[in-house]
Write an enzyme that holds these catalytic residues in place. Structure first.
Site, short mmCIF file in Angstrom:
data_model
loop_
_atom_site.label_atom_id
_atom_site.label_comp_id
_atom_site.label_asym_id
_atom_site.label_seq_id
_atom_site.Cartn_x
_atom_site.Cartn_y
_atom_site.Cartn_z
N TRP A 71 4.73 34.73 19.15
CA TRP A 71 5.10 34.35 17.78
C TRP A 71 5.94 33.08 17.71
O TRP A 71 6.21 32.58 16.63
CB TRP A 71 5.87 35.49 17.10
CG TRP A 71 6.92 36.13 17.97
CD1 TRP A 71 6.77 37.29 18.68
CD2 TRP A 71 8.25 35.65 18.26
NE1 TRP A 71 7.92 37.55 19.39
CE2 TRP A 71 8.84 36.57 19.15
CE3 TRP A 71 8.98 34.54 17.86
CZ2 TRP A 71 10.13 36.41 19.64
CZ3 TRP A 71 10.28 34.38 18.34
CH2 TRP A 71 10.83 35.31 19.22
N LYS B 74 -6.22 36.51 19.58
CA LYS B 74 -5.40 37.56 18.97
C LYS B 74 -3.98 37.00 18.85
O LYS B 74 -3.25 36.86 19.83
CB LYS B 74 -5.45 38.80 19.87
CG LYS B 74 -4.21 39.67 19.90
CD LYS B 74 -3.95 40.45 18.64
CE LYS B 74 -2.69 41.28 18.81
NZ LYS B 74 -1.49 40.60 18.33
N PRO B 75 -3.59 36.62 17.62
CA PRO B 75 -2.23 36.09 17.44
C PRO B 75 -1.21 37.22 17.40
O PRO B 75 -1.58 38.39 17.25
CB PRO B 75 -2.32 35.39 16.09
CG PRO B 75 -3.43 36.08 15.35
CD PRO B 75 -4.35 36.70 16.36
N GLY C 253 3.29 35.42 26.56
CA GLY C 253 4.18 36.41 25.95
C GLY C 253 5.20 36.90 26.95
O GLY C 253 5.53 36.20 27.91
N GLU D 95 1.33 33.16 30.99
CA GLU D 95 2.46 32.25 30.74
C GLU D 95 3.56 33.12 30.16
O GLU D 95 3.48 33.55 29.00
CB GLU D 95 2.06 31.15 29.75
CG GLU D 95 1.00 30.19 30.27
CD GLU D 95 1.50 29.24 31.34
OE1 GLU D 95 2.72 29.21 31.59
OE2 GLU D 95 0.66 28.55 31.94
N CYS E 144 9.92 29.19 25.32
CA CYS E 144 9.86 29.73 26.69
C CYS E 144 10.55 28.77 27.65
O CYS E 144 11.13 29.19 28.64
CB CYS E 144 8.43 29.99 27.11
SG CYS E 144 7.36 28.56 26.92
N GLU F 108 16.15 36.78 29.92
CA GLU F 108 15.76 35.79 28.92
C GLU F 108 16.37 36.17 27.56
O GLU F 108 16.15 37.28 27.07
CB GLU F 108 14.24 35.75 28.80
CG GLU F 108 13.76 34.64 27.89
CD GLU F 108 12.25 34.65 27.72
OE1 GLU F 108 11.67 35.73 27.48
OE2 GLU F 108 11.64 33.57 27.84
P1 NDP Z 1 4.88 39.95 23.61
O1 NDP Z 1 4.62 40.12 25.06
O2 NDP Z 1 5.61 41.01 22.90
O3 NDP Z 1 3.52 39.75 22.82
C1 NDP Z 1 2.60 38.72 23.14
C2 NDP Z 1 1.25 39.07 22.57
O4 NDP Z 1 0.71 40.21 23.26
C3 NDP Z 1 1.28 39.45 21.10
O5 NDP Z 1 0.13 38.94 20.46
C4 NDP Z 1 1.24 40.97 21.16
O6 NDP Z 1 0.76 41.56 20.00
C5 NDP Z 1 0.27 41.17 22.30
N1 NDP Z 1 0.30 42.50 22.90
C6 NDP Z 1 1.25 43.47 22.81
N2 NDP Z 1 0.88 44.56 23.53
C7 NDP Z 1 -0.31 44.27 24.10
C8 NDP Z 1 -1.19 44.97 24.98
N3 NDP Z 1 -0.93 46.20 25.41
N4 NDP Z 1 -2.33 44.38 25.37
C9 NDP Z 1 -2.63 43.11 24.96
N5 NDP Z 1 -1.83 42.39 24.13
C10 NDP Z 1 -0.68 42.96 23.72
O7 NDP Z 1 5.62 38.53 23.49
P2 NDP Z 1 6.27 37.89 22.19
O8 NDP Z 1 5.25 37.74 21.13
O9 NDP Z 1 7.53 38.63 21.90
O10 NDP Z 1 6.64 36.42 22.69
C11 NDP Z 1 7.85 36.07 23.28
C12 NDP Z 1 7.70 35.94 24.78
O11 NDP Z 1 6.71 34.97 25.06
C13 NDP Z 1 8.95 35.44 25.46
O12 NDP Z 1 9.19 36.19 26.63
C14 NDP Z 1 8.61 34.01 25.85
O13 NDP Z 1 9.30 33.51 26.95
C15 NDP Z 1 7.14 34.11 26.11
N6 NDP Z 1 6.52 32.80 26.00
C16 NDP Z 1 6.08 32.17 27.15
C17 NDP Z 1 5.55 30.89 27.09
C18 NDP Z 1 5.06 30.18 28.32
O14 NDP Z 1 4.34 29.21 28.18
N7 NDP Z 1 5.42 30.60 29.51
C19 NDP Z 1 5.45 30.18 25.81
C20 NDP Z 1 5.92 30.94 24.68
C21 NDP Z 1 6.44 32.21 24.78
P3 NDP Z 1 1.82 42.01 18.86
O15 NDP Z 1 2.61 40.81 18.48
O16 NDP Z 1 0.94 42.45 17.76
O17 NDP Z 1 2.65 43.10 19.47
#
Ligand code: NDP
Length: 515
Positions: A155, A179-180, A229, A251, A285, A383
């Site tokens: 997000w 899938k956002p 994520g 990532e 991130c 983090e």
């Molecule tokens: P999440 O891991 O909570 O979610 C990431 C995505 O995964 C969302 O679309 C989420 O859906 C989805 N998701 C949740 N559960 C599952 C599952 N069981 N199977 C498949 N997909 C699933 O991360 P955040 O959205 O909270 O993002 C923040 C994190 O992202 C931080 O740790 C940050 O450091 C990292 N990040 C890393 C980057 C990089 O380039 N290394 C860049 C940007 C962020 P839903 O939202 O609907 O739960």
């Protein structure tokens, strides 16, 4: 035109109302709209559409696909206000944060992949002379699109970190299912509208709105998954990808250290610490998450950073130039930020500014500077992903490097010194996928420079050659033009030919001295 999500959800539910997610503005608390939660059946339908569209998209070739991406680049520039306002409304970030990354990065990426995809994925000839058995053959490496790519995004950058990873996948000739995050789906739906308007065939790029279950269902349908994520979800995604035996790129989170040497330009380093620690509300991130400063300049640096951070304006973004630090996008994140600050304070840290939720409407955490911190504290280990800047005094850069490496993460890091040779030497000793000298974050705009995490920060890279080759299947071609009727190693086995071949190996590989 209705989005893939809307059409699919209506079809699967026979017109009945599907489960929905409310999309809210974190800066004001207002409800913006609702989007459907797609399930396994919906994802199956979307995947079938994507697979049907992919061969035609691939056959269009790099030039034609590049044309669509360049049209999209122009579309984004022409619709910049609308794009920024959608991103700002669902994330609560400032207009400037949305402009620099979600708009700026993405228009650059559309042009970059439109131009570079053909070169990165061109057939490669490799020499055949290094093994006498293969000598004289034509050897070719070919990069074929993998088929249907699944991208799951977070997000914090609703366009740059979700749609951004779809661009090279599309340029390579794949169809993509995105899938956002459930918190910020509207920006991705806008990207779907854009690509359709710019001439992408229907089904080539589709957005599947929903929750974690939607992400899990997506993995069951695709040929490759690119996930951005948290580490926790990243591990779940990796396991699910293993079940499907599909490539998976992760990532994940980071705890990026910044090491400030005594000979650094302190004014620039202090400005950079404030910006790269707190831009996008610290929800980056590759945010500066912890700072180590050499003793002789520690006080000067802390004063400069604190003065800078105290001046920052925070609140609901009312237009360009109105605020510096926006809202906390994801509701549970503000609890994590506050827990880290409270844990640090209980263990002896001092808050120089901020250190609490901002009273009033919206979800905000005050820009925060902490000193007297150490590695027993969560704020130096986990983090935080919020507008916090913990600063620690170190005897020298050696101690800084040791502490920088005392982390499960290894996403990025930075070293600040006027001696760039020394800076580069220190950088090479830091365990991170990217290290900047006298800079931070800006490497992300160098699209030909790989970006990816070491240790718990991820698997694989984005950008550069690997950033597009990961969305392909490598096919090796060996072509024999002129050859003997029977190779010397073929049946029937005969002692004379076997020993002749042995002598040949000895002649070929036996030369040269070795220990
Ligand atoms: P999440 O891991 O909570 O979610 C990431 C995505 O995964 C969302 O679309 C989420 O859906 C989805 N998701 C949740 N559960 C599952 C599952 N069981 N199977 C498949 N997909 C699933 O991360 P955040 O959205 O909270 O993002 C923040 C994190 O992202 C931080 O740790 C940050 O450091 C990292 N990040 C890393 C980057 C990089 O380039 N290394 C860049 C940007 C962020 P839903 O939202 O609907 O739960």
């Amino acid at each position: 035109m209705a989005s893939a999500t809307e059409r699919t959800s209506a079809e699967s539910n026979g017109g009945a109302t599907a489960a929905t997610i409310s999309v809210e503005n974190p800066a004001t608390g207002e409800l913006i709209t609702t989007v459907p939660v797609l399930g396994a059946g919906d994802l199956h339908t979307l995947a079938a559409r994507g697979r049907a569209a992919q061969p035609g998209w691939s056959e269009l070739g790099f030039e034609e696909r590049g044309r669509v991406l360049r049209r999209a680049q122009k579309w984004m520039l022409d619709n910049a206000d609308r794009i920024i306002s959608v991103v700002v409304s669902e994330s609560g970030k400032t207009h400037e944060d949305a402009q620099l990354a979600d708009l700026g990065y993405t228009v650059a990426a559309l042009g970059f992949w439109a131009k570079e995809a053909a070169g990165y994925l061109a057939d490669e000839r490799v020499p055949s002379w290094n093994n006498p058995v293969a000598a004289g053959k034509k050897l070719v490496i070919r990069y074929a699109p993998i088929g249907l790519v699944g991208v799951i995004g977070p997000w914090n950058y609703p366009i740059a970190n979700s749609f951004g990873d779809c661009i090279p996948a599309l340029a390579a000739g794949n169809s993509v299912l995105l899938k956002p995050s459930e918190v910020t789906p509207l920006s991705s739906l806008l990207m779907e509208e854009m690509l359709l308007e710019c001439g992408a065939p229907e089904g080539v790029f589709q957005v599947a709105t929903g929750d974690g279950g939607t992400g899990a269902a997506l993995i069951e349908q695709v040929d490759c998954v690119m996930f951005t994520g948290s580490n926790k979800t990243g591990k779940t995604v990796l396991k699910a990808a293993a079940e499907q035996m599909i490539p998976c790129y992760l990532e994940l989170g980071g705890k990026d250290p910044m090491i400030v040497c005594a000979d650094a330009d302190i004014e620039r380093a202090a400005n950079a610490a404030a910006f790269y620690g707190l831009n996008n509300g610290g929800q980056v991130c590759i945010s500066v998450e912890r700072v180590y400063v050499e003793e002789p300049v520690y006080d000067r640096f802390v004063d400069a950073v604190t003065e800078n951070v105290r001046r920052l304006r925070q609140g609901a973004p009312a237009g360009v130039g109105t605020v510096d630090v926006g809202a906390v996008t994801f509701p549970p994140q503000i609890e994590i930020v506050d827990a880290h600050v409270q844990d640090a304070v209980q263990k002896g840290a001092k808050v120089l500014t901020g250190g609490r939720r901002r009273p009033g409407a919206g979800r905000f955490y005050e820009p925060t500077v902490l000193v007297d911190v150490d590695h027993s504290m969560k704020i130096m280990q986990d983090e935080t992903f919020g507008p916090t800047l913990p600063i620690m005094r170190v005897a020298d850069a050696e101690e800084g490097v040791r502490l920088a490496n005392d982390s499960v993460y290894g996403l990025q890091a930075s070293v600040w010194t006027s001696d760039t040779e020394r800076g580069e030497a220190l950088a090479r000793r830091i365990e991170a996928g990217v290290v900047c000298v006298n800079d931070a974050q800006i490497n992300y705009t160098a699209l030909n420079l790989p970006m990816g995490g070491w240790k718990a920060s991820g698997l694989g890279t984005r950008h550069g050659a690997q950033g597009i080759r990961k969305y392909t299947k490598v096919q090796s071609l060996l072509v024999t033009k002129r050859a003997l009727k029977r190779e010397p190693f073929m049946f029937p086995y005969r002692a004379r030919r076997t020993m002749l071949l042995r002598r040949f190996f000895k002649l070929f590989y036996g030369r040269g001295s070795r220990d």
